[in-house]
Design an enzyme around this catalytic site. Structure first.
Site, PDB file in Angstrom:
ATOM      1  N   THR A  72      21.064  31.700   0.092  1.00  0.00           N
ATOM      2  CA  THR A  72      19.912  31.792  -0.824  1.00  0.00           C
ATOM      3  C   THR A  72      19.336  33.199  -0.752  1.00  0.00           C
ATOM      4  O   THR A  72      19.052  33.834  -1.774  1.00  0.00           O
ATOM      5  CB  THR A  72      18.850  30.739  -0.448  1.00  0.00           C
ATOM      6  OG1 THR A  72      19.437  29.444  -0.600  1.00  0.00           O
ATOM      7  CG2 THR A  72      17.610  30.847  -1.312  1.00  0.00           C
ATOM      8  N   ASN A 155      29.484  24.170  -6.680  1.00  0.00           N
ATOM      9  CA  ASN A 155      29.096  23.262  -5.592  1.00  0.00           C
ATOM     10  C   ASN A 155      29.026  21.805  -6.030  1.00  0.00           C
ATOM     11  O   ASN A 155      29.168  20.900  -5.219  1.00  0.00           O
ATOM     12  CB  ASN A 155      27.757  23.687  -4.985  1.00  0.00           C
ATOM     13  CG  ASN A 155      26.702  23.992  -6.014  1.00  0.00           C
ATOM     14  OD1 ASN A 155      26.894  24.827  -6.899  1.00  0.00           O
ATOM     15  ND2 ASN A 155      25.595  23.298  -5.932  1.00  0.00           N
ATOM     16  N   GLN A 193      30.992  28.066  -1.552  1.00  0.00           N
ATOM     17  CA  GLN A 193      31.843  26.870  -1.491  1.00  0.00           C
ATOM     18  C   GLN A 193      33.328  27.224  -1.416  1.00  0.00           C
ATOM     19  O   GLN A 193      34.168  26.363  -1.181  1.00  0.00           O
ATOM     20  CB  GLN A 193      31.588  25.979  -2.720  1.00  0.00           C
ATOM     21  CG  GLN A 193      30.166  25.435  -2.808  1.00  0.00           C
ATOM     22  CD  GLN A 193      29.871  24.364  -1.756  1.00  0.00           C
ATOM     23  OE1 GLN A 193      30.760  23.765  -1.164  1.00  0.00           O
ATOM     24  NE2 GLN A 193      28.590  24.121  -1.514  1.00  0.00           N
ATOM     25  N   SER A 213      27.736  31.578   3.412  1.00  0.00           N
ATOM     26  CA  SER A 213      26.763  30.881   4.253  1.00  0.00           C
ATOM     27  C   SER A 213      27.445  30.230   5.454  1.00  0.00           C
ATOM     28  O   SER A 213      28.548  29.688   5.322  1.00  0.00           O
ATOM     29  CB  SER A 213      26.085  29.813   3.390  1.00  0.00           C
ATOM     30  OG  SER A 213      25.233  29.020   4.171  1.00  0.00           O
ATOM     31  N   HIS A 215      26.636  27.481   7.273  1.00  0.00           N
ATOM     32  CA  HIS A 215      26.694  26.029   7.479  1.00  0.00           C
ATOM     33  C   HIS A 215      27.669  25.281   6.569  1.00  0.00           C
ATOM     34  O   HIS A 215      27.824  24.062   6.697  1.00  0.00           O
ATOM     35  CB  HIS A 215      25.293  25.413   7.420  1.00  0.00           C
ATOM     36  CG  HIS A 215      24.657  25.352   6.074  1.00  0.00           C
ATOM     37  ND1 HIS A 215      24.439  24.177   5.413  1.00  0.00           N
ATOM     38  CD2 HIS A 215      24.157  26.323   5.268  1.00  0.00           C
ATOM     39  CE1 HIS A 215      23.831  24.434   4.267  1.00  0.00           C
ATOM     40  NE2 HIS A 215      23.647  25.718   4.163  1.00  0.00           N
ATOM     41  N   THR A 251      14.321  40.425  13.001  1.00  0.00           N
ATOM     42  CA  THR A 251      15.136  40.291  14.212  1.00  0.00           C
ATOM     43  C   THR A 251      16.384  39.474  13.922  1.00  0.00           C
ATOM     44  O   THR A 251      16.309  38.447  13.243  1.00  0.00           O
ATOM     45  CB  THR A 251      14.296  39.609  15.321  1.00  0.00           C
ATOM     46  OG1 THR A 251      13.135  40.409  15.527  1.00  0.00           O
ATOM     47  CG2 THR A 251      15.073  39.472  16.611  1.00  0.00           C
ATOM     48  N   CYS A 347      20.247  20.344  -3.183  1.00  0.00           N
ATOM     49  CA  CYS A 347      18.940  20.923  -3.487  1.00  0.00           C
ATOM     50  C   CYS A 347      18.305  20.293  -4.714  1.00  0.00           C
ATOM     51  O   CYS A 347      17.102  20.241  -4.833  1.00  0.00           O
ATOM     52  CB  CYS A 347      19.065  22.414  -3.734  1.00  0.00           C
ATOM     53  SG  CYS A 347      20.201  23.190  -2.633  1.00  0.00           S
TER      54      CYS A 347
HETATM   55  C1  LIG Z   1      27.110  27.597  -4.322  1.00  0.00           C
HETATM   56  C2  LIG Z   1      25.947  27.695  -3.359  1.00  0.00           C
HETATM   57  N1  LIG Z   1      25.210  28.812  -3.340  1.00  0.00           N
HETATM   58  C3  LIG Z   1      24.171  28.958  -2.500  1.00  0.00           C
HETATM   59  C4  LIG Z   1      23.815  27.957  -1.625  1.00  0.00           C
HETATM   60  C5  LIG Z   1      22.652  28.164  -0.708  1.00  0.00           C
HETATM   61  O1  LIG Z   1      23.112  28.438   0.605  1.00  0.00           O
HETATM   62  P1  LIG Z   1      22.150  28.390   1.868  1.00  0.00           P
HETATM   63  O2  LIG Z   1      21.976  26.961   2.216  1.00  0.00           O
HETATM   64  O3  LIG Z   1      22.876  29.159   2.927  1.00  0.00           O
HETATM   65  O4  LIG Z   1      20.879  29.080   1.492  1.00  0.00           O
HETATM   66  C6  LIG Z   1      24.539  26.759  -1.620  1.00  0.00           C
HETATM   67  C7  LIG Z   1      24.139  25.635  -0.755  1.00  0.00           C
HETATM   68  O5  LIG Z   1      24.070  24.484  -1.171  1.00  0.00           O
HETATM   69  C8  LIG Z   1      25.653  26.633  -2.511  1.00  0.00           C
HETATM   70  O6  LIG Z   1      26.391  25.522  -2.547  1.00  0.00           O
END
Ligand SMILES: Cc1ncc(COP(=O)(O)O)c(C=O)c1O
Length: 405
Positions: A72, A155, A193, A213, A215, A251, A347
């Protein structure tokens, strides 16, 4: 009750090897990498190692890697940072950026903010599979276009966009623009993704910026990366200390960064060299499971449909609609049976609006509301899917009875 997790596009569990690598950086090796003493330097060495691991994966130099708090932030940095750089040159011309109508909300909402602040934004349409047309991009480019941001793999529906082809096309367009002294168009992709399954070599893709990302790749939450090609003119959006070459103050999240580096280094090498899918490896195994499940569902549940491309699809993504049911009701019923799935993206699944991605693919609202996303993971088995299928058939029958279908 056995629990089956089929929501790996929302997040993945941290791999044990990743966790082991992170653990010392919480309490034994807790230094701040910005400190000059040995505690700090030990932490900085760990950050440097992770930076190298990410650079090896992306095929770039370590100086082009910025650690962030997640994709994000990386995506916000891209949209705002590129626009702000142009604004800082006091240009009287409004900037124009191009994105697609199927991006993640952090791109779409950054674009909406940019529009309110005077930037022109074009949102590209997609076809029924969610794929962007190259000719459409070409036609949309204007003299004042400064950035194109297209996500690598969707996603919600798992559709893979032709990123390398767009990169190739833009290279030629930028050469022509240089001759005419027009600004370079930077190319960004949100690869969140895609990282587990597709080639992310930045030169093969021809991208100037790329977000990922931790996670989503069996690493920790709260950590991400923005790759920024050397020479890209971009302004920092955060004031503070001098971390990350003065570009991203704050940090360092040392355990998170260590975890992201390890997680990315564990992605099989063969994945890195293929643009759509791989054969004879883990990707192939998960793809077979995906296709098995899709086939069984279509056979066993009348009035069901697959959403998104069959061919250009992430190997772990299954997005299906079941006529006459509400996705949320089915999700709750499956959850009560220990099965975790999603409706749309994590989300936006709290919203009552039909998914913007399915809407852009011209899927009618009642079918969009009847959609469920199953995303498989490296530990998903055929037995898991057979159990899910059994419960799915039963619950859909029940829901359709209630709705009188
Ligand atoms: C395509 C895509 N972009 C951005 C994000 C956001 O990532 P983060 O959770 O690391 O902020 C996601 C998470 O669902 C995602 O699937």
């Amino acid at each position: 009750m056995k629990k089956i997790y089929l929501d790996h596009a929302a997040t993945t569990p941290v791999n044990k090897k990743v966790l082991d690598e992170m653990m010392p950086y919480f309490s034994q090796k807790f230094g701040n990498p910005s400190s000059i003493h040995q505690f700090g330097q030990e932490a900085m060495e760990a950050v440097d190692k992770a930076r190298q691991q990410v650079a090896d994966f992306l095929g770039c130099s370590t100086s082009e890697i910025i650690f962030t708090s997640g994709a994000t932030e990386s995506n916000n940095m891209t949209i705002k940072g590129i626009i702000n750089e142009v604004k800082s040159q006091k240009s009287k011309v409004k900037s124009h950026i191009i994105t697609s109508s199927v991006e993640h909300p952090c791109i779409l909402n950054s674009c909406k903010t940019a529009e309110k602040e005077g930037t022109e934004v074009s949102y590209l349409k997609v076809d029924k599979d969610g794929i962007i047309d190259l000719e459409d991009i070409k036609k949309t480019i204007r003299e004042n276009t400064i950035l194109i941001s297209i996500l690598y793999a969707n996603n919600e529906v798992g559709t893979i966009e032709p990123i390398a082809e767009i990169g190739e096309m833009l290279k030629k367009i930028n050469l022509e623009r240089e001759k005419k002294r027009l600004p370079k168009i930077y190319f960004h992709t949100d690869a969140v993704q895609a990282v587990n399954y597709l080639d992310c070599n930045v030169d093969n893709l021809g991208v100037d910026l790329l977000s990922l990302s931790g996670h989503k790749i069996y690493g920790p939450k709260g950590v991400g990366v923005l790759y920024v090609r050397q020479g890209t003119k971009i302004k920092s959006i955060q004031d503070g200390g001098e971390q990350e070459n003065n570009f991203r103050a704050g940090t360092h999240n040392v355990p998170g960064i260590v975890g992201l580096g390890k997680a990315i280094s564990l992605i099989p090498v063969e994945t890195r060299h293929c643009l759509v899918s791989t054969t004879g490896n883990k990707t192939e195994k998960i793809k077979k499971l995906r296709d098995y499940f899709i086939g069984e569902v279509l056979k066993s549940i009348p009035n069901s449909q697959l959403n998104g491309s069959k061919e250009f699809r992430l190997p772990h993504n299954i997005n299906m609609s079941f006529k006459g049911i509400e996705g949320e009701s089915l999700l709750m019923m499956l959850d009560a049976n220990g099965i975790a799935v999603s409706t749309g993206s994590a989300c936006s699944s709290a919203s009552l609006k039909p998914s913007h991605v399915l809407t852009a693919m011209k899927i009618p609202p009642e079918i969009a509301h009847a959609s469920i996303r199953f995303t498989l993971g490296k530990n998903t088995t055929k037995e898991d899917l057979d159990f899910v299928l059994k419960v799915l058939v039963e619950k859909i029958r029940r829901l359709r009875e209630i709705s009188g279908m």
